[in-house]
Design a protein around this motif. Sequence first.
Motif, short mmCIF file in Angstrom:
data_model
loop_
_atom_site.label_atom_id
_atom_site.label_comp_id
_atom_site.label_asym_id
_atom_site.label_seq_id
_atom_site.Cartn_x
_atom_site.Cartn_y
_atom_site.Cartn_z
N ALA A 37 0.87 -1.19 0.00
CA ALA A 37 0.00 0.00 0.00
C ALA A 37 0.90 1.23 0.00
CB ALA A 37 -0.90 0.01 1.22
N PHE A 38 0.34 2.34 -0.45
CA PHE A 38 1.08 3.59 -0.35
C PHE A 38 1.07 4.03 1.11
CE2 PHE A 38 -0.21 3.85 -4.87
CZ PHE A 38 1.05 3.91 -5.41
N ALA A 39 2.19 4.56 1.58
CA ALA A 39 2.29 5.03 2.96
C ALA A 39 1.26 6.13 3.21
CB ALA A 39 3.70 5.53 3.24
N PRO A 40 0.61 6.12 4.36
CA PRO A 40 -0.46 7.10 4.61
C PRO A 40 0.01 8.54 4.69
CG PRO A 40 -0.03 5.78 6.58
CD PRO A 40 0.79 5.18 5.47
N ASN A 41 1.23 8.79 5.07
CA ASN A 41 1.73 10.18 5.19
C ASN A 41 2.38 10.67 3.91
OD1 ASN A 41 3.95 8.55 5.24
ND2 ASN A 41 4.84 9.45 7.07
N LEU A 71 -3.52 -3.51 -0.89
CA LEU A 71 -4.45 -3.54 0.23
C LEU A 71 -4.46 -2.19 0.93
CD1 LEU A 71 -3.57 -6.99 1.87
CD2 LEU A 71 -5.50 -6.47 0.38
N PRO A 72 -5.42 -1.97 1.83
CA PRO A 72 -5.37 -0.74 2.65
C PRO A 72 -4.08 -0.71 3.47
CG PRO A 72 -7.51 -1.80 2.85
CD PRO A 72 -6.63 -2.74 2.09
N ASP A 73 -3.61 0.49 3.79
CA ASP A 73 -2.31 0.61 4.48
C ASP A 73 -2.27 -0.05 5.85
OD1 ASP A 73 -3.31 2.58 6.37
OD2 ASP A 73 -3.12 4.06 4.79
N THR A 74 -3.42 -0.29 6.46
CA THR A 74 -3.44 -0.95 7.77
C THR A 74 -3.30 -2.47 7.67
OG1 THR A 74 -5.85 -1.00 7.68
CG2 THR A 74 -4.83 0.85 8.85
N VAL A 80 4.78 1.80 0.74
CA VAL A 80 5.61 2.43 -0.28
C VAL A 80 5.58 3.94 -0.10
CG1 VAL A 80 5.96 2.73 -2.75
CG2 VAL A 80 5.00 0.59 -1.88
N SER A 81 6.74 4.54 -0.10
CA SER A 81 6.82 6.01 -0.12
C SER A 81 7.86 6.40 -1.16
CB SER A 81 7.19 6.57 1.25
OG SER A 81 8.50 6.22 1.59
N TRP A 82 7.74 7.61 -1.63
CA TRP A 82 8.70 8.12 -2.62
C TRP A 82 8.81 9.60 -2.44
CZ3 TRP A 82 3.68 7.49 -3.73
CH2 TRP A 82 3.02 8.57 -4.31
N LEU A 124 14.42 10.80 -8.30
CA LEU A 124 13.35 9.99 -7.71
C LEU A 124 13.95 8.95 -6.76
CD1 LEU A 124 10.36 9.16 -7.57
CD2 LEU A 124 10.79 7.65 -9.52
N VAL A 125 13.38 8.88 -5.54
CA VAL A 125 13.78 7.91 -4.54
C VAL A 125 12.53 7.18 -4.07
CG1 VAL A 125 14.81 7.56 -2.25
CG2 VAL A 125 15.72 9.33 -3.77
N VAL A 126 12.55 5.84 -4.15
CA VAL A 126 11.42 5.01 -3.72
C VAL A 126 11.90 4.14 -2.56
CG1 VAL A 126 9.80 3.18 -4.40
CG2 VAL A 126 10.42 4.96 -6.03
N GLU A 127 11.09 4.07 -1.50
CA GLU A 127 11.41 3.24 -0.35
C GLU A 127 10.25 2.32 -0.02
OE1 GLU A 127 14.52 5.90 2.22
OE2 GLU A 127 12.40 6.20 2.64
#
Length: 175
Positions: A37-41, A71-74, A80-82, A124-127
């Motif tokens: 999921a994409f990170a919520p922040n 899926l939902p982030d929970t 995933v964040s970038w 671009l940085v992806v973590e």
Amino acid sequence: MRILFVAAMALVLAGCASNVVTDYNSATVFGNYASWAFAPNQQDSGFTSLDDSRVRNAIEREFTRKAMKKLPDTEADLLVSWQIVPEERLEQVGVGLGFGFGRGNFGWALSAPPPVREITEGKLVVELADRRNEEVVWRAASRRYLNENQSPETRRKLIDEVVSEMFSKYPPGLN
């Protein structure tokens, strides 16, 4: 002839260089991750920028290719964040001029350096972070840059290519 050979070898070696750099936690078992999921922040301003949208689409496509479920982030295994990290560099905008004189093994010369300007580009940085312990387990950074002079289509293609190359190295050890 030797100069042509050296130039050809330099081009071949430059073509073999990777456009991304990855790092990962070697103690992580990447086979245990099946969802993401994409990170919520991820969105601080509340708006999705044009490049953010392009990056999101590229990341979603790559995880779909890897058969990982969104899926939902929970509930997801990976978050995933970038970010697009600004970097400043100097760019030559002309040619240097010079003149000289001399005789035999001795001479004098005077030259002026080429004019340069400072430009800002984005890397671009992806973590990917493990949701349970909130630690980054994989990171990829681009060696190719986004800049304000690129057209929207060029930016989209560049982001697609870079993200695709990043995820060709995920999970680590399979390439």
